[in-house]
Design a protein around this motif. Structure first.
Motif, PDB file in Angstrom:
ATOM      1  N   ARG A  73       0.775  -1.202   0.058  1.00 62.17           N
ATOM      2  CA  ARG A  73       0.009  -0.116  -0.143  1.00 62.17           C
ATOM      3  C   ARG A  73       0.850   1.194   0.155  1.00 62.17           C
ATOM      4  O   ARG A  73       0.399   2.139  -0.667  1.00 62.17           O
ATOM      5  N   ASP A  77       0.501   4.059  -2.654  1.00 60.39           N
ATOM      6  CA  ASP A  77       0.066   5.307  -2.482  1.00 60.39           C
ATOM      7  C   ASP A  77       1.084   6.266  -2.438  1.00 60.39           C
ATOM      8  O   ASP A  77       1.032   7.581  -2.394  1.00 60.39           O
ATOM      9  N   ASP A 354       3.435  -3.391  -6.544  1.00 61.54           N
ATOM     10  CA  ASP A 354       2.724  -3.591  -5.410  1.00 61.54           C
ATOM     11  C   ASP A 354       1.600  -4.669  -5.199  1.00 61.54           C
ATOM     12  O   ASP A 354       1.314  -5.362  -4.383  1.00 61.54           O
TER      13      ASP A 354
END
Length: 550
Positions: A73, A77, A354
């Protein structure tokens, strides 16, 4: 694996708050770059060619599934959707914004992760064999001792500003060294003496970089309980006598060579005499406590799935290849150690997206008790897989790109990020690795060649461990052009050696054919049982040099 207690959590939270304040002051111009430099480095933050780079600590390579998901994450992000496993078993983000780094560190702290001391002139991440605790020939599980070293070395006030960076590795296998202990500042080999007592053989003064050296033994047997006091004596001697006037001569290997291993050992023993019975000396109770953090999972009572695997191998040749090259024996009947290779051609070695990080987390939960391990060869290990589920696991790995059956072959390349990212690099590494992988795209031919370590570094700092590659490649600058120097005969195992430079460097486009010529010399000269390294050691450098420069 080790789980943070309240004290650990408090330290991590306070460290994040401290660095948040430092970062805000730096962005506001209240700290100069010179003042901010040592602060950001000891929080793992570099300034690279294109953007900041954050190096996240993965102590002795151990990762829980929840940590992998948080890394995924954060990568999505705060970065560009991928991360990089390093040769120190850490993980790097290549594109974070400086102002976001305190938030990243805060998110990491929530899952018991940090970036402390992944850079700077301090004791770095302690590493070990990724098969620790599950391999058949292990003297004892080295991970409790790695955790003891981690807790002792993190924020140790005397060792926060050493003459230069400092790396420690621990190995426990009698026959294999997957931790490369002899090319570390301190390398510890678990051993037993004639009385069966557990202890360590201590190597000091190994290292790569500008002056590569294999660390000599300064103590054949160090009793288990004396571990920390003896390490402290070593680092005290280094802190006192190591050079600070020239960073190229500041590593402990230079001091050991200058004093001689015997002279250095004498100073350590003299220092140790003053502190060996200090409160830092371990007790049996402390060792037992740390061993309790690394208990076995709830293994099922199984028999080896010999007949099942034989049938599955016969029916699927690709599975047979993978089982032969990417799966190792486990100490428990019915289990196996599986390595997921991050070396699929076209993907930079060690890179993961990811999505792939999340998939590794899912695989760890389903097949390996929620745990995965990073390796210094830039792969990932699932250490506790049931043999009767290997075929099922393999089927899931194939579409994820983790089932390439090239482990320990020429194409299992160790490679630093090089000039694509690193401001220190003289040349790019990733395109060279891919060009060589594409030149040698026949797995059956690679299997016939046997094990060959090919390591690539973009500069003399040797993050790609080129000095200890059977074939090592170093990027060099020639009047603004990228060239590559080759060395042969290196090894990072129990027979550790530094490779010898072949001769003048080559242009990037020449590299695949140069490697092919080296391989041809090996094929023409080897005996039936010889590896590339065996043949090189028997015939020497000259036949390879003559072929390449003819």
């Amino acid at each position: 694996m080790y789980v943070y207690d309240e004290y650990d959590k408090q330290i991590a939270a306070e460290r994040v708050a401290q660095f948040r304040d430092q970062t805000e002051r730096a962005l506001a111009g209240e700290l100069s770059e010179e003042e901010f430099l040592p602060l950001r480095l000891q929080n793992g933050l570099y300034v690279q060619r294109h953007a900041p780079m954050l190096r996240i600590c993965v102590p002795y390579g151990m990762l829980r599934s929840e940590q992998l998901r948080r890394l995924a994450r954060i990568t999505r992000d705060y970065d560009k959707g991928y991360a990089h496993f390093t040769t120190r078993t850490n993980i790097q983000l290549n594109w974070p914004n400086l102002e976001d780094v305190p938030d990243i560190l805060a998110e990491l702290a929530e899952v018991e992760m940090h970036a402390n001391q992944t850079s700077g002139n301090c004791i770095r991440n302690t590493t070990t064999d990724p098969f620790s605790g599950v391999q058949v020939d292990e003297i004892a599980d080295p991970r409790p001792y790695c955790e003891i070293i981690r807790q002792w070395s993190t924020f140790h006030p005397e060792f926060a500003f050493l003459p230069r960076k400092f790396k420690i590795a621990v190995n426990a296998s009698e026959h294999t060294d997957r931790a490369a202990i002899r090319v570390h500042d301190i390398g510890l080999q678990l051993v037993r003496n004639d009385q069966g007592e557990l202890g360590f053989r201590v190597h000091v003064g190994g290292g790569l970089g500008r002056t590569p050296m294999v660390g000599p033994v300064i103590r054949d047997f160090l009793p288990e309980l004396d571990l920390l006091t003896y390490l402290e004596a070593i680092v005290r001697v280094y802190n006192r006598y190591g050079r600070r006037d020239n960073k190229f001569k500041a590593r402990i290997k230079i001091l050991v060579k200058a004093l001689s291993p015997e002279g250095f050992a004498e100073k350590v023993e003299a220092e140790w005499a003053h502190i060996k019975d200090s409160p830092s000396r371990l007790t049996p109770e402390v060792v037992t406590k740390f061993q309790g953090y690394f208990t076995e999972p709830a293994y099922d009572a199984l028999d080896n799935a010999t007949d099942l695997l034989a049938t599955q191998r016969f029916e699927n040749r690709e599975f047979d290849k993978w089982l032969t090259h990417n799966v190792n024996s486990h100490k428990k009947p019915g289990y196996a150690i599986v390595t997921l290779t991050l070396k699929k051609t076209g993907t930079p070695p060690g890179d993961v997206t990811d999505f792939q990080l999340e998939q590794i987390a899912d695989l760890a939960d389903e097949y390996s008790y929620g745990e995965a391990r990073a390796t210094h060869e830039q792969n990932v290990v699932l250490a506790d897989v049931r043999q009767d589920r290997l075929f099922e696991l393999w089927q899931k790995l194939v579409p994820l790109g983790f089932a390439t059956a090239n482990l320990n072959t020429l194409n299992d390349v160790i490679c630093c990020p090089g000039g694509d990212f690193c401001a220190l690099a003289n040349a790019k590494s990733i395109p060279v690795a891919e060009a060589i992988q594409r030149r040698f795209d026949d797995l059956d031919f690679l299997y016939d060649l046997g094990p060959i370590d090919l390591n690539i570094s973009g500069c003399m700092n040797a993050c790609g461990h080129h000095h200890v590659g059977n074939i090592g490649v170093l990027g060099v600058d020639k009047k603004g052009e990228e060239f590559y120097q080759i060395s042969l005969g290196g090894s990072s195992h129990h027979d550790a050696t530094i490779g010898k430079i072949l001769g003048p460097s080559f242009a990037r486009e020449e590299m695949p054919e140069v490697i092919a010529k080296l391989i041809n010399v090996y094929v023409e000269n080897r005996t039936e049982e010889e590896t590339f390294l065996d043949t090189y050691r028997r015939v020497g450098l000259d036949p390879f040099k003559e072929r390449v420069y003819a």
